[in-house]
Structure formats: structure tokens, C-alpha cells
Design a protein around this motif. Structure first.
Motif, short mmCIF file in Angstrom:
data_model
loop_
_atom_site.label_atom_id
_atom_site.label_comp_id
_atom_site.label_asym_id
_atom_site.label_seq_id
_atom_site.Cartn_x
_atom_site.Cartn_y
_atom_site.Cartn_z
N LEU A 49 0.74 -0.88 -0.09
CA LEU A 49 0.40 -0.17 -0.13
C LEU A 49 0.91 1.26 0.01
N ARG A 52 2.82 1.85 -3.15
CA ARG A 52 1.70 2.88 -3.87
C ARG A 52 1.20 4.10 -3.77
N VAL A 56 2.17 7.79 -6.16
CA VAL A 56 1.34 9.18 -6.73
C VAL A 56 2.00 10.56 -6.10
N ASP B 58 -7.70 11.92 -13.50
CA ASP B 58 -6.11 10.60 -13.35
C ASP B 58 -5.72 11.50 -12.06
N VAL B 61 -8.19 9.19 -9.63
CA VAL B 61 -7.74 7.81 -9.52
C VAL B 61 -6.55 7.58 -8.74
N ALA B 62 -5.28 8.73 -8.85
CA ALA B 62 -4.68 8.59 -7.88
C ALA B 62 -4.76 8.85 -6.58
N LEU B 64 -7.59 8.32 -5.09
CA LEU B 64 -8.06 6.78 -4.51
C LEU B 64 -8.00 5.60 -5.25
N ASP B 65 -6.63 4.82 -5.88
CA ASP B 65 -6.41 3.79 -5.97
C ASP B 65 -4.54 4.13 -4.88
N GLY B 66 -4.43 5.30 -4.70
CA GLY B 66 -2.95 5.32 -4.66
C GLY B 66 -2.83 5.70 -2.36
N PRO B 69 -6.16 3.78 -0.12
CA PRO B 69 -6.53 2.92 0.59
C PRO B 69 -5.34 2.48 1.66
#
Lengths: 80, 133
Positions: A49, A52, A56, B58, B61-62, B64-66, B69
Motif C-alpha cells: 500500500l 502505491r 502518486v 487522473d 484515480v491517484a 482513490l487508488d494510491g 487505501p
């Protein structure tokens, strides 16, 4: 957060309430902390995690650098 | 495990490398180690709205997904919402936003002592704010 229902003995509930009262926090907070101690996050999963997240962080360039400072104002400009 | 509250300003500063506090916020984020990061749904809604406006799909998405979590969501029940709304009403016309009022109420309810935030309003809840102003 996922809501769940569990059964406790009267003594467990009494101790849980007493601990929450002593610390001035909700009973749920005491339960969550106990779960963290009993079933810690898998370090491998946590690292995945984090990787990830690092991928970003700093990916975007607003140019102005004021998006965070002006976010209340910007939120009012857009559709939610 | 130590719990750290993450607010909208921190999420946006982490994404935006042009932000003058980006480096400090990134360092503070990394130094939190294995702390449990927490926020609430109103912060997520606000962060999505602003991110979409300024960084496009973009960016969302970064987010929400990066970033998200890694962050646990705390529930906002009717009582807490009502208390924050009343506090917001009473504080008008101050600059403290409704989302910040909810965050302050969450920090107080959960006895959280640290916040990753660029917003000094959260210091009103008694939390130490990172990165240091």
C-alpha cells in the motif's frame, strides 16, 4: 468502516465500558485497538500500500501550488 | 497503535509537487511509519471534488487508488454530524469550514492527538499538526 455485531460476556462488557470511560473514548475505539494488537496488519500488505501511495505522491503539478491552501474556495467552484 | 488524522489539505499537498509545503508534508507522511492513518467520508468527498477540478480524472484515480487505501475511514453518526453542524452554525461567519468542524469533532471524539494537515483550524481540536507550520 464495517459495522459488525459481536457477543461479549457481561464481565467483558463491564471491563470494556470501564476502559472506554477511563480513557474518554468510545467503546468501539477500545475494540479497534485490541484488534490491532491481536491481529496486526500484514507488513507485506502494508508495504504494498505504501508503494502505491509513493507512486502518486508528487505526481501532479498545479503550477500555482495553491490548491491545498485554497481548497475550500475551489470546492465551491465545482460539482460534487 | 498511534492514530493520525489526515485532512483534505494534506491529501492535496501530497499530490501536488508545486505546493510549497509538498516536501515537508511528504517527509512528515513518511516519518509516520506504522501509525494508523484515519479520516472520514466528508474529507474524501471534498478531496475528490477539488482533485477532479484541478488534477482531472487522473488525479482522482491517484487519490482513490494510491493514497486512500492507506487511510481508514471513521464513521460519522447522526449525533456527531449534528454537533459539528451546530458548531459550524454558531461559528459563522468564521472561516472554519463545515468539513473542518466535522474533523474537529472526530478528533475530539476519538481522542486523536496528531493530524497530518496544512490547516491550522484542526489545531483547535488540540491535535499536534504535522508538518509543523
Amino acid at each position: 468502516m464495517i459495522r459488525t455485531q459481536i457477543s461479549l460476556t457481561e464481565d467483558q462488557m463491564r471491563r470494556l465500558r470501564a476502559e472506554a470511560r477511563r480513557r474518554g473514548v468510545p467503546i468501539a475505539a477500545v475494540v479497534r485497538e485490541a484488534v490491532e494488537r491481536a491481529v496486526p496488519v500484514d507488513p507485506g500488505q502494508q508495504q504494498a500500500l505504501l508503494r502505491r501511495a509513493m507512486a502518486v505522491i508528487g505526481r501532479f503539478d498545479s503550477g500555482s501550488g495553491d490548491v491545498s491552501a485554497r481548497h475550500d474556495e475551489i470546492a465551491g467552484e465545482t460539482r460534487w | 497503535m498511534k492514530r493520525v488524522f489526515v485532512d483534505t489539505s494534506a491529501l492535496l499537498t501530497l499530490l501536488d509537487r508545486a505546493d510549497p509545503r509538498h516536501g515537508a508534508t511528504r517527509s512528515a507522511f513518511l516519518e509516520l511509519g506504522d501509525a494508523e492513518l484515519v479520516t472520514h467520508g466528508y474529507v474524501v468527498a471534498e478531496a475528490i471534488a477539488v482533485t477532479r477540478r484541478r488534477f482531472g480524472v487522473d488525479g482522482v484515480v491517484a487519490l482513490l487508488d494510491g493514497l486512500l487505501p492507506l487511510i481508514a475511514l471513521l464513521p460519522i453518526d447522526v449525533e456527531l454530524h449534528g454537533a459539528a453542524q451546530a458548531r459550524y452554525r454558531d461559528s459563522l461567519p468564521s472561516g472554519t469550514s463545515f468539513v473542518d468542524q466535522v474533523s474537529i469533532a472526530v478528533i475530539e471524539r476519538e481522542a486523536i492527538d496528531t493530524a497530518l494537515a496544512l490547516d491550522s483550524d484542526l489545531a483547535a481540536a488540540g491535535a499536534a499538526v504535522l508538518p509543523a507550520p
